[in-house]
Design a protein around this motif. Structure first.
Motif, short mmCIF file in Angstrom:
data_model
loop_
_atom_site.label_atom_id
_atom_site.label_comp_id
_atom_site.label_asym_id
_atom_site.label_seq_id
_atom_site.Cartn_x
_atom_site.Cartn_y
_atom_site.Cartn_z
N ILE A 39 30.79 23.92 42.72
CA ILE A 39 30.23 24.33 44.01
C ILE A 39 30.08 23.11 44.90
CG2 ILE A 39 28.27 25.42 45.13
CD1 ILE A 39 27.91 26.95 42.39
N LYS A 40 30.70 23.19 46.06
CA LYS A 40 30.73 22.06 47.00
C LYS A 40 30.25 22.53 48.37
CE LYS A 40 33.53 19.95 43.97
NZ LYS A 40 33.01 19.06 43.00
N ILE A 53 34.32 26.31 44.76
CA ILE A 53 33.59 27.29 45.57
C ILE A 53 32.88 26.49 46.65
CG2 ILE A 53 31.76 29.03 45.55
CD1 ILE A 53 32.34 29.13 42.42
N TYR A 54 33.09 26.88 47.88
CA TYR A 54 32.53 26.13 49.00
C TYR A 54 31.44 26.94 49.69
CZ TYR A 54 36.47 23.08 48.24
OH TYR A 54 37.36 22.22 47.66
N GLU A 55 30.27 26.32 49.81
CA GLU A 55 29.15 26.97 50.50
C GLU A 55 29.40 26.91 52.00
OE1 GLU A 55 25.39 26.40 47.60
OE2 GLU A 55 25.79 24.72 48.95
N ILE A 122 43.24 30.64 45.16
CA ILE A 122 42.77 30.21 46.48
C ILE A 122 41.32 29.76 46.35
CG2 ILE A 122 44.31 31.77 47.76
CD1 ILE A 122 41.89 33.61 48.21
N PRO A 123 40.84 28.96 47.30
CA PRO A 123 39.42 28.57 47.25
C PRO A 123 38.53 29.80 47.45
CG PRO A 123 40.62 27.24 48.85
CD PRO A 123 41.53 28.33 48.42
N LEU A 124 37.38 29.77 46.80
CA LEU A 124 36.39 30.82 47.01
C LEU A 124 35.24 30.22 47.81
CD1 LEU A 124 36.30 32.36 43.41
CD2 LEU A 124 37.49 33.24 45.43
N TYR A 125 34.50 31.08 48.46
CA TYR A 125 33.38 30.66 49.28
C TYR A 125 32.12 31.39 48.84
CZ TYR A 125 37.21 28.85 52.03
OH TYR A 125 38.34 28.18 52.41
N SER A 126 30.99 30.80 49.15
CA SER A 126 29.70 31.45 48.89
C SER A 126 28.82 31.25 50.10
CB SER A 126 29.04 30.88 47.64
OG SER A 126 28.68 29.53 47.85
N ILE A 127 27.82 32.08 50.19
CA ILE A 127 26.87 31.97 51.30
C ILE A 127 25.99 30.75 51.06
CG2 ILE A 127 24.95 33.10 52.46
CD1 ILE A 127 26.30 35.81 51.64
#
Length: 135
Positions: A39-40, A53-55, A122-127
């Motif tokens: 997580i970045k 995973i990008y915030e 692919i990159p994933l994202y998070s809130i």
């Protein structure tokens, strides 16, 4: 009877606190160090790499969406068991077939491995919980 009422009242208060904590928790503190290392904080969408995973905040996402003619934002829950949930690869394939820029955004880190194991490429994202005063 009075002891039962006291016990039952205490039980309700205790369980409601647990529920409030669970609902407001993005589950980050429950992840293993290996999971947390994925997580970045997002610096730039162009530098986002597969496997991380990008915030992101809503403002960051809106700014990125303005750059694209066609996009798909798929907000999902890790490990969803409902008939309304689709495998991430199916969403990815749909976006590719329709020439859409895809942003897959998870709502929390609970059951994170269910999404990571799908290896969508692919990159994933998070809130970004910090951006909204949550932890």
């Amino acid at each position: 009877m009075r002891n039962f009422i006291l016990f039952f009242s205490s039980f309700l208060i205790f369980t409601s606190c647990i529920m409030i904590e669970f609902v407001n928790d993005n589950y980050y503190t429950h992840l293993s160090p290996k999971q947390q290392s994925k997580i970045k904080k997002l610096d730039d969408f162009n530098s986002a790499k597969t496997g991380n995973i990008y915030e992101i905040s809503g403002k960051q996402l809106l700014k990125e969406l303005e750059k694209n003619e066609k996009s798909l934002v798929y907000v999902f829950k890790n490990g969803c068991k409902s008939d309304a949930c689709y495998p991430l690869s199916q969403i990815r394939d749909y976006a590719n077939e329709n020439d859409l820029n895809l942003y897959m955004v998870m709502t929390s880190y609970h059951s994170l491995n269910n999404s990571l194991d799908q290896k969508v490429g692919i990159p994933l994202y998070s809130i970004n919980a910090d951006a909204y005063g949550e932890t």
